[in-house]
Design an enzyme around this catalytic site. Structure first.
Site, PDB file in Angstrom:
ATOM      1  CD  GLU A 436      51.168  34.997  37.421  1.00  0.00           C
ATOM      2  OE1 GLU A 436      51.109  35.485  36.264  1.00  0.00           O
ATOM      3  OE2 GLU A 436      52.083  33.951  37.656  1.00  0.00           O
ATOM      4  CB  CYS A 507      55.347  42.856  36.190  1.00  0.00           C
ATOM      5  SG  CYS A 507      54.716  41.167  36.742  1.00  0.00           S
TER       6      CYS A 507
HETATM    7  C1  PEP Z   1      50.776  38.250  34.130  1.00  0.00           C
HETATM    8  O1  PEP Z   1      50.558  37.085  34.172  1.00  0.00           O
HETATM    9  O2  PEP Z   1      50.218  39.301  34.537  1.00  0.00           O
HETATM   10  C2  PEP Z   1      52.319  38.356  33.942  1.00  0.00           C
HETATM   11  C3  PEP Z   1      52.908  39.275  33.771  1.00  0.00           C
HETATM   12  O3  PEP Z   1      52.950  37.139  33.680  1.00  0.00           O
HETATM   13  P1  PEP Z   1      52.965  36.432  31.974  1.00  0.00           P
HETATM   14  O4  PEP Z   1      52.104  37.406  31.177  1.00  0.00           O
HETATM   15  O5  PEP Z   1      54.144  36.087  31.645  1.00  0.00           O
HETATM   16  O6  PEP Z   1      51.781  35.136  32.241  1.00  0.00           O
HETATM   17 MG    MG Z   2      51.527  35.186  34.421  1.00  0.00          MG
END
Ligand code: PEP
Ligand code: MG
Length: 575
Positions: A436, A507
């Site tokens: 990410e 995700c």
């Molecule tokens: C994302 O960054 O895409 C992720 C699934 O994590 P979060 O939204 O919890 O930062």
């Molecule tokens: Mg994230």
């Protein structure tokens, strides 16, 4: 009747009365008062001042014993100021002269008084400007229905629509308890954690109203269209009728999609896709199973740490993870703590001191490796719980290989400790990393060699690659999962995973938006994790896709230099 527009982030339609919640420093609503109601508004002002005095006096009594002389002096001064007849008289004249609401009249008076104090030479007197702001703020809170010392959600009536400047994820997780109907905020974007929580709790919400809430007051009847981002204020009967029918239609469409719950997520040309669930709370497992998720692709553990003074210890976490694994009976990917940036908690520790730019600061794995008193109990609890099901551990926000070195040393130590203590655990839990941060995406091949699986977190990947803060509504319009840079990064992460022979899933919110399903399949993704509520929509799209037909277009898409051709290819793939 009038409308306000923002970014719709939650599902469906809500109809109900507004409840304004004001945060320190937040603007008060401003609206006109018809001439015949001006004297009623002045009476409202007097009532507000009276109840602010009562509330502050009660609060004062409650804290008297355990507070210091200094606090007593401040509260005495505040009570005196509130009781000063000049304050009410001046604000009442402003209501009469300008024919405006009491909160706003107080605001004008407050700003005048503050300016007088701030221009004084004596530093002590200059400090009085803050007292004025606080005293008037308390009266405004009373007028808006918030009492001193009360939690901002206390007294909320089921179905009310929360209207506020901004919300933290920690505020949002209490909304289910209070059966809030919907919420509206001035700030925020569609992939902020607050928005993600709203979706997971199936609460319609609109963020990024850009000061739009200043036109609303408690009690206004509202219609919230969480999909289109439209707020109807004081709707007439005809509009209400249209929205009630639309809400019924949405409900019917959801029920129709339920029919495919038991059907496989297989494309027309026979490719199977694993659809897993993103959950925020362990209880969501029930819905995930009901939607036939193949497992949990992302359990965000942050909510366990929110709205409490003491963080959960190893035993408490062990209990929660064990129950979750046992109940699910399918693979569960638990993400280690991703606190910091948009996921703040109360009573934060020193290790969580506010950074100049929190999104680029000590969050997620950086925070955990820095503060082992936070990280170790979670890892120990996860290892111990691993004997109760099929656990995968996922590390958020990895950005360099040294973090993996430190992590693996720590995991080795934990295994040794557990073994020495005779506590059962599975030594071979798959350890995966979230991709990410652009650094990890660009060097995904290096990370893939050391990890057992990768999961692409598009929410942060888009934030960091396109340089747009995910919670800043002013740059929301730049949020674009189809930006060529994003598609290229996703493709290279998938290729890196394939080359290393490890699974790659996604995700981030992009995975749960059926508008992007085909492009993700065409690039090679075969595991998507999303809010359980949207699994049927994505599954339906998968079942109508022929990967063989769209895959050959990916090469040209990723190298298209012409934006017209780029859009044309996207359309041909997605439609
Ligand atoms: C994302 O960054 O895409 C992720 C699934 O994590 P979060 O939204 O919890 O930062
Ligand atoms: Mg994230």
């Amino acid at each position: 009747m009038f409308t306000l527009h923002g970014t719709g982030v939650g599902f469906g339609i809500a109809i109900g009365p507004a409840r304004l919640i004001r945060r320190p420093g937040q603007e008060v609503p401003e609206y006109g008062i018809p001439p015949e109601q001006v004297e009623d508004e002045v009476r409202r002002l007097h009532d507000g001042v009276r109840s602010a005095i009562e509330c502050l006096s009660v609060y004062y009594e409650q804290i008297w014993r355990e507070s210091t002389e200094e606090v007593h002096a401040i509260l005495d001064a505040h009570l005196l100021m509130m009781k000063d007849p000049m304050l009410t008289r001046e604000s009442a004249s402003i209501i009469r002269e300008r024919q405006i609401n009491a909160e706003y009249a107080l605001q004008i008076h407050s700003e005048d008084l503050e300016a007088i104090f701030r221009n004084m030479d004596d530093p002590y007197m200059r400090g009085k400007a803050d007292d004025v702001a606080q005293v008037i703020g308390r009266i405004q809170d009373e007028l808006l229905g918030q009492h001193a010392g009360q939690s901002s959600l206390e007294g909320i009536v089921e179905g009310e629509i929360i209207v506020t400047h901004d919300l933290m994820p920690a505020d949002t997780i209490d909304f289910k308890k209070y059966r809030v109907g919907a919420f509206l905020t001035n700030l925020g974007g569609p992939i902020s954690h607050t928005a993600i929580l709203a979706r997971s709790m199936q609460i319609p919400a609109i963020v990024g109203l850009h000061e739009g809430i200043r036109y609303l007051k408690t009690g206004d009847m509202l219609v919230i269209d969480g999909k289109r981002g439209v707020v109807l204020v004081d709707p007439d009967e005809a509009a209400l009728d249209v929205y009630r029918k639309r809400a019924e239609k949405i409900e019917r469409a959801h029920q129709a999609l339920d029919a495919i719950v038991d059907k496989p997520a297989t494309t027309l040309d026979g490719h199977s896709v694993a659809l897993t669930a993103n959950i925020e709370f362990a209880e969501e497992i029930v819905e995930s199973i009901a939607r036939n998720a193949e497992g949990i692709g992302l359990y965000r553990t942050e909510s366990l740490f929110m709205n409490r003074k003491e963080f959960p210890d190893e035993e408490e976490q062990f209990g929660i993870y064990s129950t979750l694994l046992g109940k699910t009976g399918r693979p569960v990917t638990i993400r280690t703590l991703d606190l910091g940036a948009d996921k703040q908690v109360d009573g934060g520790r020193q290790s969580m001191s506010p950074a100049t730019n929190p999104a680029l600061g000590r969050r997620a794995i950086r925070l955990c490796l820095h503060d082992l008193t936070l990280f170790k109990p979670q890892l120990r609890a996860l290892y111990r719980a691993s004997v109760h099901g099929e656990l995968r551990i996922m590390i958020p926000m990895i950005s360099n290989l040294e973090e993996l070195d430190q992590l693996f040393v720590l995991l080795g130590e934990i295994r040794d400790e557990l073994e020495a203590g005779g506590l059962p655990f599975r030594p071979d839990i798959p350890i995966g990393g979230m991709i990410e941060v652009p650094a990890a995406a660009v060097a995904a091949d290096l990370f893939a060699r050391r990890l057992d699986f990768l999961s692409i977190g598009t929410n942060d990947l888009i934030q960091y690659t396109l340089a747009i803060d995910r919670i800043d509504d002013e740059v929301n319009y730049l949020y674009d999962p189809l930006h060529p840079s994003i598609l290229r990064l996703i493709k290279s992460v998938i290729d890196a995973g394939n080359a290393a022979g490890i699974p790659v899933s996604m995700c981030g919110e992009m995975a749960g938006d059926a508008a992007y399903t085909r492009i993700l399949l065409a690039m090679g993704l075969r595991e998507l994790s999303m809010d359980p509520a949207v699994i049927p929509q994505v599954k339906q799209k998968i079942r109508l896709t022929d990967i063989g037909k769209i895959e050959p277009m990916v090469g040209e898409l990723l190298s298209a230099g012409d934006s017209g051709r780029y859009r044309e290819l996207i359309e041909r793939i997605e439609i």
